[in-house]
Design an enzyme around this catalytic site. Structure first.
Site, PDB file in Angstrom:
ATOM      1  N   TYR A  99      88.645 -29.889  25.983  1.00 24.60           N
ATOM      2  CA  TYR A  99      88.350 -30.659  27.190  1.00 24.60           C
ATOM      3  C   TYR A  99      88.786 -32.115  27.059  1.00 24.60           C
ATOM      4  CZ  TYR A  99      85.117 -26.792  28.347  1.00 24.60           C
ATOM      5  OH  TYR A  99      84.552 -25.584  28.607  1.00 24.60           O
ATOM      6  N   VAL A 143      79.990 -33.886  38.829  1.00 19.87           N
ATOM      7  CA  VAL A 143      80.035 -35.312  38.502  1.00 19.87           C
ATOM      8  C   VAL A 143      79.196 -36.116  39.496  1.00 19.87           C
ATOM      9  CG1 VAL A 143      82.289 -35.172  37.371  1.00 19.87           C
ATOM     10  CG2 VAL A 143      82.174 -35.655  39.836  1.00 19.87           C
ATOM     11  N   ARG A 168      73.946 -33.641  42.931  1.00 19.25           N
ATOM     12  CA  ARG A 168      74.190 -32.227  42.632  1.00 19.25           C
ATOM     13  C   ARG A 168      73.760 -31.888  41.208  1.00 19.25           C
ATOM     14  NH1 ARG A 168      77.691 -28.811  44.914  1.00 19.25           N
ATOM     15  NH2 ARG A 168      76.809 -29.679  46.807  1.00 19.25           N
TER      16      ARG A 168
END
Length: 289
Positions: free
Chosen positions: A47, A237, A241
């Site tokens: 990542y 991000v 949320r």
């Protein structure tokens, strides 16, 4: 809510994922997740954001955060994987990693996969990792691994969501004490959007269940995972949320609702086929720092 792995280690059932999160956004996203209450962060060497995860964890001042990361196929092989651990631990800023897993099976060069897993077993024996596992391993890969392994993987992280449930892989894992951990747990949105597939977030069955509970479709899907005994790794991000995805412990789906979600399985994978993962197509150097 914690899940107990096959070696007795406890792991928070919901982890916060940072797949596809740019390094410059990762620090803020992980900080928001920790502030929301997450205590399990999932990253990977591939990542490119392990260092930012480590910085956010260190800056939080919070103890007992469960860190999970993955060795990429370019670092498979016994000595290479031992060095892969060193790179990840250095970037994360820790001496010991809670859960270290192999990112793919690399079926075209499975001998390298087995050598990499032997390195994980060595790291586990030496106390440098608390648990070891795999990711994106299918039944044939798990079978071959178990024939050679001395430590049964604690986790197999695979794509699982209402549209792609991999029940055979899940059942094999359960039979052998391997916990299924779901990546893309709310539908592999990126993959499905790119392919023109409808999103689970707009699915009418999931929407009706969400309305009945006063919850969002994402919360319903995460609850579905938890009630069926899986770990799940949602990602976002957006602070709102991020917090919403953790707010799934105050309601319960009925048996009929679980069955209705089970019935949505299409058998269509959103991510890459595990058999297609090769060093030629997916290999990339993992930086030292």
């Amino acid at each position: 809510m914690n899940l107990t792995l096959n070696n007795g280690v406890e792991m928070p059932a919901l982890g916060f994922g940072v797949f596809q999160t740019p390094p410059d956004e990762t620090r803020a996203a992980v900080t928001a997740a920790l502030e929301a209450g997450y205590r399990h962060i999932d990253t990977a060497a591939a990542y490119g954001n392990e260092r930012q995860v480590g910085e956010a964890v260190a800056n939080s001042g919070i103890n007992g955060i469960f860190l999970e990361t993955k060795i990429w196929i370019s670092d498979y092989g016994y000595e290479q994987t031992l060095h892969g651990f060193d790179k990840s631990a250095r970037k994360l800023g820790v001496d010991r990693i809670d859960l270290l897993i192999l990112h793919q099976a690399l079926p075209s060069e499975f001998d390298k996969t087995l050598a990499a897993y032997r390195a994980l077993e060595k790291l586990y024996a030496d106390g440098k990792v608390r648990a070891i596992g795999v990711s994106n391993f299918m039944v044939e890969h798990l079978t071959a691994l178990l024939d050679a392994a001395t430590v049964v993987p604690a986790v197999n992280q695979i794509e699982v969501h209402p549209y792609f449930q991999q029940r055979e892989v899940q059942a094999f894992g359960a039979e052998h004490g391997i916990l299924t951990q779901a990546w893309a747990p709310i539908g592999g949105i990126t993959f499905y959007r790119d392919s023109g597939h409808r999103s689970t977030l707009q699915d009418p069955v999931i929407g009706e269940i969400a309305t009945a509970h006063g919850k969002s479709p994402a919360q319903v899907m995460l609850r579905w995972h938890l009630q069926q005994g899986r770990s799940a790794i949602p990602k976002s991000v957006r602070p709102q949320r991020i917090a919403e995805n953790l707010d799934v412990f105050d309601f319960e789906l009925t048996g009929d609702q679980l069955a209705a979600i089970d019935a949505l399985d299409t058998g269509k994978r959103g991510g890459p086929e595990p058999a297609d993962i090769t060093l030629a197509n997916f290999g990339m150097p993992i930086p030292e720092n």
